[in-house]
Scaffold this active site. Structure first.
Site: not given
Length: 339
Positions: A21, A206
């Site tokens: 990111h 996740e």
């Protein structure tokens, strides 16, 4: 796969990463410079030693937003892109895919065009400098919607990206808080992006259980899954990942730092590989988790006794799964073969 040829440091092993990111890649040194540029105080989210302040997933997201608030102009994004790509090149990483969030930059009063202006400038500067040093690099960008902002906001992001094609923007994805909404709720946004020619990925498996991965595979046009490691809890899902050649963007240090697994030695990556799942290695939000793409490669090699050829396989799978034009992919794979 015993370690008979240990991985060397630096640029000796070519690396690639598919999952980072862009704001989460901001090195503390850079953040200090940007804070000085804009007269901002870092005490709320950075310790004196340069580490970021957070303790669990919820306030990790809050800390991420505070760091992102320091990156607030196209020039900042240019500096961030250049800085990260050159740091990656120092570790032998010659291909990187970043996640971009138009919703984040909108909070800073920036448009999507402003974001593209900044990341393009940073990429070109990094590419020129690395080429001059004999280590040319490539990068591409994946625009993401934010799950916690909801399906309607995701549609707006997808429409903006579809209406503004850019040669460096080759993918669409979804990040944010995986505990909110279903993957299926975002199908309209993904359809818009996919129909515009963008390859797709999404975070799942996740903090979401294996059902989140199944939900994504059932309803979204994805070729890759961000993280996806909790798929290991469902043998049928593991077989499906193998059968459908779905690639997992695995970020081991992130998974350990956020409490999914106690240590790297207990991370399920070796189990997934043994089952035939296609896996890659990336750093996610590296300074938040005290990692880097080089550290991911080196420490997973040591933890599992993997040799150089095994680690080279992660780079190969990353390039084969990259959201890239075929000509550039072939050039990068050829370079890997010759390394």
């Amino acid at each position: 796969m015993q370690n008979t040829n240990p991985v060397a440091s630096g640029q000796s092993l070519l690396k690639a990463e598919l999952h980072v990111h862009i704001e989460g890649a901001a090195h503390p040194e850079l953040v200090h410079r940007l804070a000085e540029r804009h007269g901002k105080n870092l005490d709320a989210f950075m310790r004196d030693d340069g580490t970021y302040i957070w303790s669990d997933f919820t306030n990790f997201l809050a800390c991420y937003d505070k760091v992102a608030a320091v990156i607030c102009t196209p020039e900042d994004y240019a500096d961030l892109t250049e800085d990260y790509l050159l740091r990656n090149a120092d570790e032998g990483c010659f291909y990187t895919e970043f996640f971009l969030s138009p919703d984040h930059v909108a909070l800073m009063g920036m448009s999507y065009d402003n974001l593209l202006e900044g990341i393009s400038e940073g990429y070109e500067r990094a590419k020129a400098k690395s080429s001059a040093q004999g280590f040319p690099l490539e990068a591409r960008f994946i625009v993401t919607c934010l799950r916690h902002m909801g399906p309607e906001a995701a549609i707006d992001v997808a429409r903006r990206v579809a209406a503004r094609p850019h040669p460096l923007v080759t993918g669409f994805g979804m990040g944010g808080d995986e505990r909110l909404y279903s993957q299926r709720a975002f199908a309209p946004a993904f359809t818009i992006a996919h129909d515009a020619g963008l390859a797709c990925t999404t975070h799942a498996g996740e903090f979401g259980n294996p059902l989140s991965v199944i939900d994504a595979l059932d309803h979204l046009p994805v070729a890759r899954i961000g993280h996806g490691v909790r798929s290991v809890e469902d043998p049928d899902l593991v077989r499906r990942l193998v059968d459908e050649a779905i690639v997992l963007e695995v970020c081991p240090h992130s998974n350990v730092a956020l409490g999914l697994y106690p240590t790297l030695a207990e991370h399920p990556l070796p189990i997934l590989i043994e089952a035939g799942v296609l896996t890659t290695l990336s750093s996610d939000d590296p300074p938040f988790f005290s990692t880097s793409v080089g550290k991911e490669y080196d420490e997973m090699a040591v933890a599992n006794g993997w040799d150089r050829e095994t680690m080279k396989g992660f780079t190969r799978r990353s390039l084969e799964a990259a959201f890239l034009d075929e000509a550039t992919r072939a050039q990068l794979l050829d370079r890997l073969d010759r390394s």
